[in-house]
Write a protein that holds these residues in place. Structure first.
Motif, PDB file in Angstrom:
ATOM      1  N   LYS A 143       0.836  -1.204   0.000  1.00 32.73           N
ATOM      2  CA  LYS A 143       0.000   0.000   0.000  1.00 32.73           C
ATOM      3  C   LYS A 143       0.871   1.254   0.000  1.00 32.73           C
ATOM      4  CE  LYS A 143      -4.066  -1.971   2.278  1.00 32.73           C
ATOM      5  NZ  LYS A 143      -4.966  -1.873   3.452  1.00 32.73           N
ATOM      6  N   ARG A 144       1.936   1.248   0.769  1.00 31.58           N
ATOM      7  CA  ARG A 144       2.819   2.423   0.826  1.00 31.58           C
ATOM      8  C   ARG A 144       3.497   2.657  -0.515  1.00 31.58           C
ATOM      9  NH1 ARG A 144       8.082   2.561   1.920  1.00 31.58           N
ATOM     10  NH2 ARG A 144       8.055   0.418   2.727  1.00 31.58           N
ATOM     11  N   MET A 145       3.908   1.573  -1.189  1.00 29.42           N
ATOM     12  CA  MET A 145       4.533   1.701  -2.496  1.00 29.42           C
ATOM     13  C   MET A 145       3.551   2.191  -3.541  1.00 29.42           C
ATOM     14  SD  MET A 145       7.721   0.896  -2.106  1.00 29.42           S
ATOM     15  CE  MET A 145       8.223   0.600  -3.778  1.00 29.42           C
ATOM     16  N   ALA A 146       2.290   1.698  -3.481  1.00 32.92           N
ATOM     17  CA  ALA A 146       1.270   2.140  -4.438  1.00 32.92           C
ATOM     18  C   ALA A 146       0.956   3.626  -4.248  1.00 32.92           C
ATOM     19  CB  ALA A 146       0.008   1.296  -4.280  1.00 32.92           C
ATOM     20  N   LEU A 147       0.851   4.061  -3.001  1.00 40.93           N
ATOM     21  CA  LEU A 147       0.589   5.480  -2.733  1.00 40.93           C
ATOM     22  C   LEU A 147       1.747   6.355  -3.206  1.00 40.93           C
ATOM     23  CD1 LEU A 147      -1.207   7.645  -1.471  1.00 40.93           C
ATOM     24  CD2 LEU A 147      -0.092   7.188   0.726  1.00 40.93           C
ATOM     25  N   ALA A 148       2.964   5.884  -3.028  1.00 41.98           N
ATOM     26  CA  ALA A 148       4.111   6.641  -3.501  1.00 41.98           C
ATOM     27  C   ALA A 148       4.109   6.759  -5.017  1.00 41.98           C
ATOM     28  CB  ALA A 148       5.399   5.978  -3.020  1.00 41.98           C
ATOM     29  N   LYS A 149       3.680   5.677  -5.734  1.00 44.15           N
ATOM     30  CA  LYS A 149       3.624   5.727  -7.191  1.00 44.15           C
ATOM     31  C   LYS A 149       2.567   6.703  -7.679  1.00 44.15           C
ATOM     32  CE  LYS A 149       3.402   2.774 -11.268  1.00 44.15           C
ATOM     33  NZ  LYS A 149       2.555   3.737 -11.977  1.00 44.15           N
ATOM     34  N   VAL A 150       1.420   6.742  -6.981  1.00 43.77           N
ATOM     35  CA  VAL A 150       0.368   7.689  -7.362  1.00 43.77           C
ATOM     36  C   VAL A 150       0.868   9.125  -7.230  1.00 43.77           C
ATOM     37  CG1 VAL A 150      -1.905   8.586  -6.725  1.00 43.77           C
ATOM     38  CG2 VAL A 150      -1.513   6.114  -6.825  1.00 43.77           C
ATOM     39  N   ARG A 151       1.546   9.429  -6.156  1.00 44.94           N
ATOM     40  CA  ARG A 151       2.062  10.780  -5.960  1.00 44.94           C
ATOM     41  C   ARG A 151       3.152  11.113  -6.978  1.00 44.94           C
ATOM     42  NH1 ARG A 151       2.520  10.955   0.697  1.00 44.94           N
ATOM     43  NH2 ARG A 151       0.251  10.925   1.094  1.00 44.94           N
ATOM     44  N   MET A 152       3.961  10.121  -7.339  1.00 46.46           N
ATOM     45  CA  MET A 152       4.989  10.348  -8.337  1.00 46.46           C
ATOM     46  C   MET A 152       4.373  10.631  -9.703  1.00 46.46           C
ATOM     47  SD  MET A 152       8.202  10.616  -8.943  1.00 46.46           S
ATOM     48  CE  MET A 152       8.934   9.883  -7.475  1.00 46.46           C
ATOM     49  N   ASP A 153       3.290   9.917 -10.035  1.00 43.83           N
ATOM     50  CA  ASP A 153       2.598  10.162 -11.302  1.00 43.83           C
ATOM     51  C   ASP A 153       1.993  11.564 -11.330  1.00 43.83           C
ATOM     52  OD1 ASP A 153       3.319   7.641 -12.072  1.00 43.83           O
ATOM     53  OD2 ASP A 153       1.379   6.711 -11.565  1.00 43.83           O
ATOM     54  N   GLU A 154       1.457  12.006 -10.218  1.00 44.86           N
ATOM     55  CA  GLU A 154       0.897  13.357 -10.158  1.00 44.86           C
ATOM     56  C   GLU A 154       1.976  14.409 -10.379  1.00 44.86           C
ATOM     57  OE1 GLU A 154      -1.007  13.610  -6.412  1.00 44.86           O
ATOM     58  OE2 GLU A 154      -2.740  12.360  -6.985  1.00 44.86           O
ATOM     59  N   MET A 155       3.131  14.193  -9.820  1.00 44.48           N
ATOM     60  CA  MET A 155       4.233  15.132 -10.010  1.00 44.48           C
ATOM     61  C   MET A 155       4.690  15.131 -11.461  1.00 44.48           C
ATOM     62  SD  MET A 155       6.452  14.397  -6.546  1.00 44.48           S
ATOM     63  CE  MET A 155       7.772  15.445  -7.114  1.00 44.48           C
ATOM     64  N   ARG A 156       4.781  13.955 -12.088  1.00 47.22           N
ATOM     65  CA  ARG A 156       5.171  13.891 -13.489  1.00 47.22           C
ATOM     66  C   ARG A 156       4.159  14.602 -14.380  1.00 47.22           C
ATOM     67  NH1 ARG A 156       8.861  10.113 -15.316  1.00 47.22           N
ATOM     68  NH2 ARG A 156       9.966   8.967 -13.678  1.00 47.22           N
ATOM     69  N   LYS A 157       2.869  14.428 -14.066  1.00 46.09           N
ATOM     70  CA  LYS A 157       1.827  15.066 -14.849  1.00 46.09           C
ATOM     71  C   LYS A 157       1.899  16.578 -14.722  1.00 46.09           C
ATOM     72  CE  LYS A 157      -3.175  15.046 -15.591  1.00 46.09           C
ATOM     73  NZ  LYS A 157      -4.469  14.471 -15.145  1.00 46.09           N
ATOM     74  N   ALA A 158       2.162  17.074 -13.520  1.00 50.17           N
ATOM     75  CA  ALA A 158       2.260  18.514 -13.307  1.00 50.17           C
ATOM     76  C   ALA A 158       3.459  19.107 -14.032  1.00 50.17           C
ATOM     77  CB  ALA A 158       2.340  18.815 -11.821  1.00 50.17           C
ATOM     78  N   LEU A 159       4.518  18.330 -14.180  1.00 49.89           N
ATOM     79  CA  LEU A 159       5.717  18.807 -14.863  1.00 49.89           C
ATOM     80  C   LEU A 159       5.686  18.526 -16.355  1.00 49.89           C
ATOM     81  CD1 LEU A 159       8.426  17.669 -12.273  1.00 49.89           C
ATOM     82  CD2 LEU A 159       7.559  19.973 -12.644  1.00 49.89           C
ATOM     83  N   GLY A 160       4.615  17.921 -16.838  1.00 55.26           N
ATOM     84  CA  GLY A 160       4.518  17.616 -18.262  1.00 55.26           C
ATOM     85  C   GLY A 160       5.376  16.459 -18.690  1.00 55.26           C
ATOM     86  N   MET A 161       5.709  15.571 -17.806  1.00 59.93           N
ATOM     87  CA  MET A 161       6.545  14.416 -18.115  1.00 59.93           C
ATOM     88  C   MET A 161       5.657  13.194 -18.352  1.00 59.93           C
ATOM     89  SD  MET A 161       9.489  14.972 -15.197  1.00 59.93           S
ATOM     90  CE  MET A 161      10.376  13.501 -15.718  1.00 59.93           C
ATOM     91  N   PRO A 162       6.119  12.259 -19.166  1.00 58.47           N
ATOM     92  CA  PRO A 162       5.315  11.044 -19.402  1.00 58.47           C
ATOM     93  C   PRO A 162       5.175  10.215 -18.137  1.00 58.47           C
ATOM     94  CG  PRO A 162       7.526  10.807 -20.322  1.00 58.47           C
ATOM     95  CD  PRO A 162       7.397  12.242 -19.914  1.00 58.47           C
ATOM     96  N   ILE A 163       4.003   9.621 -18.007  1.00 59.59           N
ATOM     97  CA  ILE A 163       3.703   8.812 -16.829  1.00 59.59           C
ATOM     98  C   ILE A 163       4.070   7.369 -17.124  1.00 59.59           C
ATOM     99  CG2 ILE A 163       1.890   8.010 -15.281  1.00 59.59           C
ATOM    100  CD1 ILE A 163       0.406  10.598 -15.817  1.00 59.59           C
ATOM    101  N   ASP A 164       4.799   6.770 -16.187  1.00 59.49           N
ATOM    102  CA  ASP A 164       5.206   5.379 -16.348  1.00 59.49           C
ATOM    103  C   ASP A 164       4.026   4.471 -16.041  1.00 59.49           C
ATOM    104  OD1 ASP A 164       6.535   3.052 -16.628  1.00 59.49           O
ATOM    105  OD2 ASP A 164       7.736   3.217 -14.794  1.00 59.49           O
ATOM    106  N   LYS A 165       3.496   3.803 -17.068  1.00 58.10           N
ATOM    107  CA  LYS A 165       2.341   2.917 -16.888  1.00 58.10           C
ATOM    108  C   LYS A 165       2.733   1.456 -16.858  1.00 58.10           C
ATOM    109  CE  LYS A 165      -0.813   6.108 -19.191  1.00 58.10           C
ATOM    110  NZ  LYS A 165      -1.821   6.275 -20.274  1.00 58.10           N
ATOM    111  N   GLY A 166       4.027   1.205 -16.847  1.00 55.14           N
ATOM    112  CA  GLY A 166       4.489  -0.173 -16.862  1.00 55.14           C
ATOM    113  C   GLY A 166       4.347  -0.813 -15.501  1.00 55.14           C
ATOM    114  N   PRO A 167       4.724  -2.045 -15.382  1.00 52.36           N
ATOM    115  CA  PRO A 167       4.652  -2.783 -14.096  1.00 52.36           C
ATOM    116  C   PRO A 167       5.665  -2.234 -13.110  1.00 52.36           C
ATOM    117  CG  PRO A 167       5.776  -4.127 -15.729  1.00 52.36           C
ATOM    118  CD  PRO A 167       5.250  -2.899 -16.466  1.00 52.36           C
ATOM    119  N   SER A 168       5.547  -2.643 -11.898  1.00 49.90           N
ATOM    120  CA  SER A 168       6.458  -2.186 -10.845  1.00 49.90           C
ATOM    121  C   SER A 168       7.867  -2.579 -11.196  1.00 49.90           C
ATOM    122  CB  SER A 168       6.056  -2.788  -9.505  1.00 49.90           C
ATOM    123  OG  SER A 168       6.980  -2.435  -8.513  1.00 49.90           O
TER     124      SER A 168
END
Length: 427
Positions: free
Chosen positions: A396-421
């Protein structure tokens, strides 16, 4: 009656009195003035300069001249005056180098002719200036460590100063203190001013070097030897510089006559390394750090370490505990200790002679051991009761960290990693 008294006083004195009063009124009226240093002259008023500053065997002529210029500034405007600027000192002393003036001020502070008593700040916290005290003779160590809370730290730092003369004087002051400690002398003992002045008069009146206020005879001789060595080194460098310059000029002239030109790309780097200041960090029994009474300031701890260094490691902490116990006993009606270093000095002397018997320090030692045991028990309890993270909580902690990382990438206009862990698969 007032007119008759006014007629006796010289017009210059009346004008000076008006100037002083006007200056005081102007300073008191300004709520928050600009940055300015203030100097206080502590001592008797002199119509001429004291002979002690002239006969000082440690100060160089430029150091004495800077002292006189500061004294002139004090004399012209009263005992409470603005500290002269470097430009004023340069103009009156005919010294063009600011580094030379800074060196002289540092040497005057180290030799206790000048004391840095405090620093002033504005209501906003911005630095406003320093408060200095100028003396008609070097101040005793006990008075200096009371007025200047950073004096010992200044000396320890000055032994690595960029100027060789400041290093030499600072080492001489510390060597004098250490020599007194080795000789079983109380460096903070109260001395009568007449005795100190007679001692300095004897040391400067005869050809044989003796103690001069804060400097012992051996320290003065060592300072003179170091100064002669530095002077010879400067002369040697000057001779080498002149010789090299002559050779370069002849070489350039030869190349110019031959019609050839070249550039010398070779670089020479000179590294000056100063001796590290002795920190006197002496551990107690089993190399454990010493626990000092909170009442001791930085200056007092430095001097205390110099006395404790002469004792066995196992005997150092009991001395500090006894001193702390004596401080705590004041709250129960015991007579206050006004000179902490002198009291510690007497305890060290008793320890050396085998007459020291722990008394008030026993409770201090037991209380410290009890606090240490309690701290260890609390640490062990916290470690034992701390819950371990389960695999589900980690996922759960790793999944929450990935969600926050995706939000940061989206805000910076960077591609979101949709691949597996990216975690490695267990085989």
């Amino acid at each position: 009656m007032m007119d008759e008294q006014t007629g006796v006083i010289r017009p210059e004195t009346l004008a000076l009195d008006k100037l002083i009063k006007a200056t005081i009124d102007r300073v008191e009226a300004s709520r928050d003035g600009g940055a300015a240093d203030t100097v206080l002259f502590l001592g008797n008023r002199h119509q001429s300069f004291p002979t002690a500053v002239i006969r000082d065997p440690v100060l160089e002529p430029v150091d004495k001249l800077v002292w006189m210029v500061i004294m002139l500034a004090v004399r012209e405007t009263g005992a409470n005056a603005a500290f002269p600027s470097y430009e004023t000192i340069s103009r009156l002393a005919n010294v063009s180098s600011r580094s030379t003036i800074a060196r002289a001020i540092a040497i005057l502070r180290a030799s206790r002719w000048l004391t840095l008593c405090g620093r002033m700040r504005k209501a906003s916290g911005r630095f406003r200036g320093n408060v200095y005290a100028l003396h008609d003779e070097p101040l005793p160590l006990a008075d200096v460590i009371h007025l200047d809370g950073d004096y010992m730290a200044f000396l320890n730092k000055a032994v690595s100063h960029g100027h060789a003369r400041v290093r030499t004087v600072a080492k001489g002051v510390l060597a004098s203190i250490d020599e007194d400690v080795r000789g079983g002398r109380d460096v903070c003992a109260l001395e009568h001013p007449i005795e100190r002045r007679l001692q300095s008069a004897v040391s400067t009146g005869n050809e044989r070097v003796r103690r001069f206020f804060s400097f012992t005879r051996d320290a003065i001789q060592q300072i003179r030897q170091d100064s002669m060595g530095n002077s010879q080194a400067r002369d040697h460098r000057d001779q080498n510089s002149n010789s090299v310059e002559t050779r370069v000029q002849k070489s350039n002239a030869h190349k110019s006559n031959s019609g050839c030109s070249s550039s010398n790309n070779k670089k020479t780097t000179t590294t000056t390394s100063g001796e590290d200041a002795s920190k006197f960090m002496h551990a107690g029994e089993h190399d454990e750090p010493l626990v000092y009474p909170r009442r001791l300031g930085e200056n007092q701890r430095d001097i205390a370490n110099r006395y404790l260094s002469k004792l066995a490691p196992a005997d150092r902490q009991p001395i500090l505990d006894e001193l702390e116990g004596r401080f705590q006993a004041e709250q129960k009606g015991m007579k206050p200790v006004y000179d902490e270093i002198s009291f510690l000095f007497r305890l060290c002397e008793r320890m050396k002679s085998g007459e020291f018997v722990p008394n008030l320090g026993i409770k201090v030692r037991d209380a410290r051991h009890a606090r240490e045991i309690q701290r260890q028990q609390v640490a062990c309890h916290d470690t034992a009761t701390e819950p371990k993270e389960t695999e589900e909580q980690r996922q759960k902690r790793m999944a929450l960290a990935k969600v926050r990382m995706d939000e940061m990438r989206k805000a910076l206009g960077m591609p979101i990693d949709k691949g597996p862990s990216s975690e490695p698969n267990e085989t």
